[in-house]
Every structure is written in structure tokens, then in C-alpha cells.
Design an enzyme around this catalytic site. Sequence first.
Site, PDB file in Angstrom:
ATOM      1  N   TYR A  95       5.294 -74.038 -11.933  1.00  0.00           N
ATOM      2  CA  TYR A  95       4.970 -75.437 -12.232  1.00  0.00           C
ATOM      3  C   TYR A  95       3.483 -75.731 -12.085  1.00  0.00           C
ATOM      4  O   TYR A  95       2.723 -74.916 -11.583  1.00  0.00           O
ATOM      5  CB  TYR A  95       5.839 -76.422 -11.476  1.00  0.00           C
ATOM      6  CG  TYR A  95       5.899 -76.421  -9.979  1.00  0.00           C
ATOM      7  CD1 TYR A  95       4.967 -75.796  -9.168  1.00  0.00           C
ATOM      8  CD2 TYR A  95       6.942 -77.121  -9.342  1.00  0.00           C
ATOM      9  CE1 TYR A  95       5.051 -75.847  -7.800  1.00  0.00           C
ATOM     10  CE2 TYR A  95       7.037 -77.180  -7.972  1.00  0.00           C
ATOM     11  CZ  TYR A  95       6.084 -76.541  -7.199  1.00  0.00           C
ATOM     12  OH  TYR A  95       6.181 -76.608  -5.830  1.00  0.00           O
ATOM     13  N   GLU A  96       3.089 -76.903 -12.591  1.00  0.00           N
ATOM     14  CA  GLU A  96       1.673 -77.315 -12.696  1.00  0.00           C
ATOM     15  C   GLU A  96       0.865 -76.356 -13.565  1.00  0.00           C
ATOM     16  O   GLU A  96      -0.338 -76.157 -13.333  1.00  0.00           O
ATOM     17  CB  GLU A  96       1.041 -77.454 -11.311  1.00  0.00           C
ATOM     18  CG  GLU A  96       1.784 -78.379 -10.373  1.00  0.00           C
ATOM     19  CD  GLU A  96       1.969 -79.781 -10.924  1.00  0.00           C
ATOM     20  OE1 GLU A  96       1.262 -80.161 -11.879  1.00  0.00           O
ATOM     21  OE2 GLU A  96       2.830 -80.502 -10.403  1.00  0.00           O
ATOM     22  N   GLY A  97       1.493 -75.788 -14.568  1.00  0.00           N
ATOM     23  CA  GLY A  97       0.842 -74.822 -15.450  1.00  0.00           C
ATOM     24  C   GLY A  97       1.118 -73.426 -14.960  1.00  0.00           C
ATOM     25  O   GLY A  97       0.712 -73.041 -13.855  1.00  0.00           O
TER      26      GLY A  97
ATOM     27  N   MET B 245       4.795 -87.553 -11.305  1.00  0.00           N
ATOM     28  CA  MET B 245       4.221 -87.480 -12.645  1.00  0.00           C
ATOM     29  C   MET B 245       5.265 -86.957 -13.619  1.00  0.00           C
ATOM     30  O   MET B 245       6.030 -86.046 -13.301  1.00  0.00           O
ATOM     31  CB  MET B 245       2.957 -86.640 -12.677  1.00  0.00           C
ATOM     32  CG  MET B 245       3.096 -85.188 -12.371  1.00  0.00           C
ATOM     33  SD  MET B 245       1.494 -84.373 -12.612  1.00  0.00           S
ATOM     34  CE  MET B 245       1.878 -82.734 -12.040  1.00  0.00           C
TER      35      MET B 245
ATOM     36  N   ARG C  32      -2.794 -78.639  -8.734  1.00  0.00           N
ATOM     37  CA  ARG C  32      -2.934 -77.187  -8.852  1.00  0.00           C
ATOM     38  C   ARG C  32      -3.499 -76.590  -7.569  1.00  0.00           C
ATOM     39  O   ARG C  32      -3.080 -75.505  -7.151  1.00  0.00           O
ATOM     40  CB  ARG C  32      -3.788 -76.841 -10.071  1.00  0.00           C
ATOM     41  CG  ARG C  32      -3.010 -77.007 -11.365  1.00  0.00           C
ATOM     42  CD  ARG C  32      -3.843 -76.861 -12.611  1.00  0.00           C
ATOM     43  NE  ARG C  32      -2.962 -76.905 -13.786  1.00  0.00           N
ATOM     44  CZ  ARG C  32      -3.381 -76.926 -15.043  1.00  0.00           C
ATOM     45  NH1 ARG C  32      -4.682 -76.887 -15.306  1.00  0.00           N
ATOM     46  NH2 ARG C  32      -2.514 -76.977 -16.033  1.00  0.00           N
TER      47      ARG C  32
END
Length: 577
Positions: A434-436, A161, A294
Site C-alpha cells: 500500500y501507499e504505492g 484517504m 510513505r
Amino acid sequence: MFSYVPPIDDYRFLLTEVLGFDRAMAETGKDVDADLAAAVLEEAGRMCAERLHPINRHGDEEGSRLVDGEVRTPEGFAEAWRDFVAAGWASLSADPEYGGQGLPFILQLWLDEMLSAANLSFGLFPGLTRGACEAIMAHASDPLKATYLPRMVSGEWTGAMALTESGAGTDLALLKTKAVPDADGGYAVTGQKIFISSGDHDFGGNIVHLVLARLPDAPAGVKGISLFLVPKYLPDADGGFTIRNAMSVGALEKKMGIHAQPTCVMNYDGATGWLVGEPNKGVAAMFTMMNAERLMVGIQGLGIAGASYQQAAGYAKERLQGRSADGARSPVAIIEHADVRRMLLNIRAFVEAGRALAGWTALQLDRAHHHADAAERAKADALVALLTPVVKAAFTDYGFESAVQAQQVFGGHGYIREWGMEQYVRDARIAQIYEGTNGVQAMDLVGRKLSMAGGAVVDGFFALIAEELKAAEGLSIAERTGEALTLLRGVTASLRGAGVEAAGAASVDYLRLFALVSMGWMWTRMAAAANGETPLHEAKRAVADFFAQRMLPQAQGLAGSIAAGEATIMALGADAF
């Protein structure tokens, strides 16, 4: 370095005695029982221990390289991927309609734990591919699904992504990548993305990028972002995929950890892509993948913690240093020293509770997808949404802290490369980012998840915990968890309707408190189930008491910090920093 030992006995205990796996499968129509599930996990563990763990350290030392514009992964990774795919692990929980095995998601999540423990860099390849498949399945057109999903599900092709840009990270409203319609119904995508894990590799096959970009007439901000499927190779006249798309790797990021994982700067120079979902609805479509990732990232923290514990416990039983507590023996194995045991128990108490909570969450995800009752599906889906930021942030925070504590057990040997502990510390660190970032996860929990259904979701979750604690009256862990739950309910009530500054000041402490209560609940379940005299049951009761007496008291300090509000945080002017 000690060999990795998959935690199969613990998985079996959770399946058969704690989580009610067989009952859950009956409710969701899955023809899988605990014996079969344990057998699958045992085979998966063998792959992780015998095939992936042995190349982890070499992968870190060699790293991925960019050679003439093409990524070269470390020696052994491409071969390991082919073995992984041939054994069917890439398709474990995927939809049978597209060639997946359709096995329960709990097996997938625990496979992710073992992958992360054995070789975190490798585990990102199947994890990102699975997330891309979920987004395509949920939002793409039928022709795109038919073309891409079977080969991605099988592992012949992989996914990535592409969200982040140099000026647009958490704030996607600043995104600048453009997508212009072409005459063939596709789009020409132009822009640069950074931090793209698995953006390119040498495994063979296609690499399918999901790219966020703006259409020419898109409104400003996040409401003007669309999602595009952009493959490395395009179809040719004969039905093959041999035409190289106009996308390239500009550089590989030089990182603190996960050196074997190719984290790419990707350049899209009018690359051909296809719209996934509706125009200007790309963020919602991408979050299908993001939410899946997540959970996976949270499990990465769990896996690293479990692997770190195994290494540190093995070392502590062999390393001779110092005198026994009574002074009669010297030297003794450092496992005899109270501080070493404290560190090991801190890690173990998290790992075993986290493993249980991950399993419970995975069962809810299967309920959300497969339960016959629509109301039960909606209830389970809401619980997964509530717990996703908790699993991501708390597990990765505890995972990093666990790696550091395990490194401390080794003393100076933990700081040098020989024993491998410094790699765990470096690899674990990215999962908090990462991923927020974990701060973003905490704000999501306080700012969005607490208000779901007017607060009914979180209230229902607390009520479920309270009911099970009441049923376990008499256990120390149940009593202490109940005290922490009372604190959590109180601060939850105080945060409802809080302003942005108040929520921001409280959010990280709140998420930590939420995680402590959730893990105390899992320890209550495990302690109640462990009523026999087997070594496993005796260990469960002992670690549950440790969690009750040594970790749950942190709840009081967290509640006090939350109650202090934002005043002391915001008092110092920005210019004074």
C-alpha cells in the site's frame, strides 16, 4: 510471547552521539534538547509496551467486524484510542496553531516505529489522521482548516484517504468517482472506493475522508482529478456534527493481515463534500498526504522488524536444541548456533541502521520546514524527497524479510499462532503494497528523483556520504561502504536518461543498492561514535563489522544485475508467460 521493550537506549545513543540532535534543534529554532526528547520517547514507549502491545494479538484474532452497517473494532481498541488521545500522543508533532505540540518530527517517526512494533493495526489510525491533516493544512481553505484541523489534531476526530477504486489503483487516470456542485457551495460526491484503511470505526467522533473525484467538466486523465473533504458527520443548525452524511461501509476487506484495522469498501451516494485546493489539482494535493504516509509505511517495516528481532532473540536464548560447536555440551541454547546468529544479525543490522537513517531523514524534514535560510530549507526538502521512496520500499522489503527470518528462528513454533510470529509475517506484508507498491517506489527513484535539479540532488547526497566516509578512514565499515558507493555512482551515471524499459529493469535492484549504501553510511557514523567500552558501544562496533563483511558485499551482485540491462527481462514474449 515476550513483552515489547522500546529501544530507548538506542534512541538516546542516536540523539546524543550520532545525529547531532541538539545542534539540529538550534538550527531549526526548536526548544527541545536530547534529554527532553529521550524522556518523551520513554513515555511513548511505555504507552506502546503497556497499553497497545497487550491487545495486538487479541485484535488480530477478533478482527474488526461490520455490524448493521457500522464497524466494530476489537475489544479494547476504542478504549486504547481514548487513552492515546488523552495522553497527547495524537498531537505530538502537529502545528501549534491548530492545537499541536510542535515537537520535532524525529520524535513522531520514532513513535511510529514503536506503534508499528507494538500494534501495527492501531498505529494506522493516528498515522492516517496525521497525513490527512497535512493535506488539509497545505491545500484547504481557511474555513475548512478552522473547522476540521483542531479536532483532527487532538484526535477527537480521525482521517482517512480514499483513492483506490476497483478499476483504478496505481493508475489514477482510470478513476470514475464524480463530484457535482450543489447550491450551497459544496459538492455531491458519488462513487465507490476500496482498500480504505480507517474508513470507519467505533471510537466516536467524526471521520474525515479525503476523496479523489472528477468534476463534471474535468479533462480526462490525472489532470482532471480533484480532492474533496467528505466527513462522516455534517454540521447541524446548532454547530454540532450530528447529521449522517450519505456515505456508508459496503464491506470490510478480508485480508492476509492487519485484521484489527478496518479496511473498508466505501460507498459515497451523493455525499456532501468540499473542494480541497484547486479544481483538477487533486493529485498534487493528495500527494502531500501520500508522501507523508510513505515515510510512515517505511517505518512500519522498521517497527515490525524490530519487534520480530526482540521475539526471536528472546526465544533463541531460551530454546535448547542441538550440541555446542565443540560437541561437549548438549542441549544448548540455539543462540549458540551460527546460522541462528546469522539470521538475528541480519535483522539487527537492518533495524539499527534503518532507525538511524529514519532519524536523519526526520531531521531533514524539520530543516525543510523551520530552518531560517531558504536555501537550506530547499536543500533539505530535496533530500527528503530523494529518500522517501528508499525509506518506503527498502524498509518494508527488509521488514518483511526480517519477520520471515525471525519466524525461521522459531522453527515450527514460528508457524503456529501460539508464539505470535506468524502474525508479524502477515502484518508486515501489506507495507510492501500500500501507499504505492515497492516497484512503483523504485521507478519513482530512478525515473524522477535521480533527475531532480539536473541530478544535483543525488550527486550532493553521494558527496555528503563520501565526505563522511573519508573522515572515518581506518574503519572497515567506512572502507566497504566506500566501495559500494563507487558502484552506486557508476550505475547512477549509466541510468541517467535511460528509457522506460531500462529503468524498469534496473529500478528495484538500484533502490536496494541505494539503501545498502545509505545504511552503510549510518553504520559508519555509529561505529565512529561508538568509541567507548560500554556494552552498547561494543555491540555497535560488532554489528557494524557484520554489516560490512556480510551485507555490503551484496552491492556487487546488485550492480552486476543492473549492468545486465533489460534484454533478458524483455526477451520472452508476453504470450509465453
